[in-house]
Design an enzyme around this catalytic site. Structure first.
Site, mmCIF file in Angstrom:
data_model
loop_
_atom_site.group_PDB
_atom_site.id
_atom_site.type_symbol
_atom_site.label_atom_id
_atom_site.label_comp_id
_atom_site.label_asym_id
_atom_site.label_seq_id
_atom_site.Cartn_x
_atom_site.Cartn_y
_atom_site.Cartn_z
ATOM 1 N N SER A 108 27.313 4.921 29.002
ATOM 2 C CA SER A 108 28.349 5.651 29.734
ATOM 3 C C SER A 108 29.644 4.856 29.755
ATOM 4 O O SER A 108 29.639 3.615 29.764
ATOM 5 C CB SER A 108 27.883 5.877 31.170
ATOM 6 O OG SER A 108 28.961 6.293 31.991
ATOM 7 N N TYR A 133 25.602 2.356 38.740
ATOM 8 C CA TYR A 133 25.175 3.187 37.614
ATOM 9 C C TYR A 133 25.697 2.570 36.305
ATOM 10 O O TYR A 133 24.949 2.433 35.324
ATOM 11 C CB TYR A 133 25.741 4.596 37.816
ATOM 12 C CG TYR A 133 25.622 5.519 36.637
ATOM 13 C CD1 TYR A 133 24.453 6.235 36.409
ATOM 14 C CD2 TYR A 133 26.695 5.702 35.759
ATOM 15 C CE1 TYR A 133 24.353 7.102 35.327
ATOM 16 C CE2 TYR A 133 26.608 6.563 34.686
ATOM 17 C CZ TYR A 133 25.439 7.266 34.466
ATOM 18 O OH TYR A 133 25.342 8.120 33.412
ATOM 19 N N LYS A 137 23.775 1.033 32.908
ATOM 20 C CA LYS A 137 24.070 1.397 31.511
ATOM 21 C C LYS A 137 24.381 0.143 30.691
ATOM 22 O O LYS A 137 23.998 0.047 29.517
ATOM 23 C CB LYS A 137 25.221 2.402 31.458
ATOM 24 C CG LYS A 137 24.862 3.768 32.073
ATOM 25 C CD LYS A 137 23.698 4.424 31.341
ATOM 26 C CE LYS A 137 23.356 5.803 31.863
ATOM 27 N NZ LYS A 137 22.212 6.406 31.129
#
Lengths: 249, 249
Positions: A108, A133, A137
């Site tokens: 991402s 998050y 990644k």
């Protein structure tokens, strides 16, 4: 013989778009669609936090496209750790054990979103996550590098930008515009991730955005390593949208 | 007032050396020594997989030096995940919540050891782990970047090389020689990590090796950002050792 492609998270937002796209390609691939629950015939149930289940599912698979994960940048770390980190490890571990040739990993733009907003990020820069998050990644990219160089599983990590339909241009912030990826462009990028020749260099980080006039993420590697040819440009979509919106009804 | 420094993994190999070194500095720091079990008065019991315990332990601490973790590059991932990834998250999370100013994180040369052996690795290159331990350290660096830029916890990630006493030069491989860090050099580097001014840029990845004639890891950032001045050189240690070994007894 067509390649066997297994997609994790096949029922998610990006997975659904990708499956529809691959279905237009004249059965070029033998698809196995994995998600937490299976609804139709082509689908198989797979919880990526279960390593043994991943090993079973990956038998005779050529390429795994790993999209499954907690998708929200705002998710608490307790939710992210077992799925996005533990689950991604399981996917790579099982792929290596089962003899899968290649894993395409949905990374991402959040992995680098901590850079100042006027920096154009290249793939040869260190990660700088904007949120936990994004950390997960970045960790997935590190798994990909490890399994590619040390265990011989070819790997492409695609840093996916702001995935929105062009018709939703009004939802996009300035940042989203510079990181926008048109679903059609992304689907074609994934096909190139499946098809690219990685024999010389078994690992690539590539940026998954459209051909936006202003780019948060540099596309040199996506073009050079995969032959990516994005078509859409968020800024022209935006300009046309604004123009139409300002016309008298 | 002296700074309060909490060291996780204080009874480990590097922790013990660091504590001995800091003890020579005329009580410049108020030390809290944390490890799984506490033996003497200065020590506190802390299991980093327990977030609440980390929060308690970090009250009124200025700097956390985070050394705790599964130390073996060959450890199975099941052992690494909860401690090196989950535990490192807890350390940063608790540091941020408790108002700790700075975290010094023991990363490892294993985070970049997947590069070809004749490449000199710079801190501005992407990670390329040699093993799953190295992946966990790469993930720790991503946490450090996140907490520094997004939550205001200054962070230094030290990629520690081959930590061996000079007298053990015969144990060192060619790779170890180019990545060697003399314990004295590393201890002085840690003091610089505590003392460096990070107000302009709250995050640094630095390489922790000695002034070896041939360097696997580039030291520019360690010198420029921290004023690191390593003294030892593995190649002269090795040459002298070989010379003495070849002398008649």
């Amino acid at each position: 013989m067509p390649k066997t492609i297994l997609i994790t998270g096949a029922r998610g937002r990006i997975g659904s778009a990708l499956v529809s796209h691959l279905d237009t390609l004249d059965e070029r691939y033998d698809l196995r669609l994995a998600d937490l629950d299976a609804v139709d015939k082509r689908e198989i149930e797979l919880d990526i936090t279960n390593l043994a289940a991943c090993r079973d599912a990956f038998k005779d698979v050529d390429t795994v496209i790993h999209l499954a994960g907690v998708p929200s940048p705002e998710a608490p770390f307790e939710a992210i750790l077992p799925v996005n980190i533990g689950g991604t490890y399981n996917v790579f571990r099982a792929a290596s054990d089962a003899g899968v040739s290649r894993v395409v990993f949905a990374s991402s733009a959040q992995a680098i979103e901590g850079y100042p907003l006027d920096v154009q990020v290249r793939t040869d820069m260190p990660v700088r996550p904007k949120n936990l998050y994004g950390v997960s990644k970045a960790c997935g990219e590190a798994f990909a590098a490890y399994f590619a160089y040390q265990e011989g599983v070819e790997a492409v990590a695609v840093r996916i930008g702001a995935f929105e339909q062009a018709s939703d241009w009004q939802r996009m912030s300035e940042r989203d515009l510079s990181a926008w990826v048109d679903p059609q462009d992304l689907c074609e990028l994934f096909v190139r991730c499946i098809e690219a020749d990685l024999r010389e260099e078994p690992f690539a980080i590539v940026h998954g955005i459209s051909d936006n006039r202003f780019k948060r993420l540099d596309l040199s590697d996506s073009r050079a390593r995969l032959g990516y040819e994005p078509k859409a440009d968020s800024f022209s979509v935006w300009r046309v949208g604004l123009y139409n919106a300002s016309e008298p009804a």
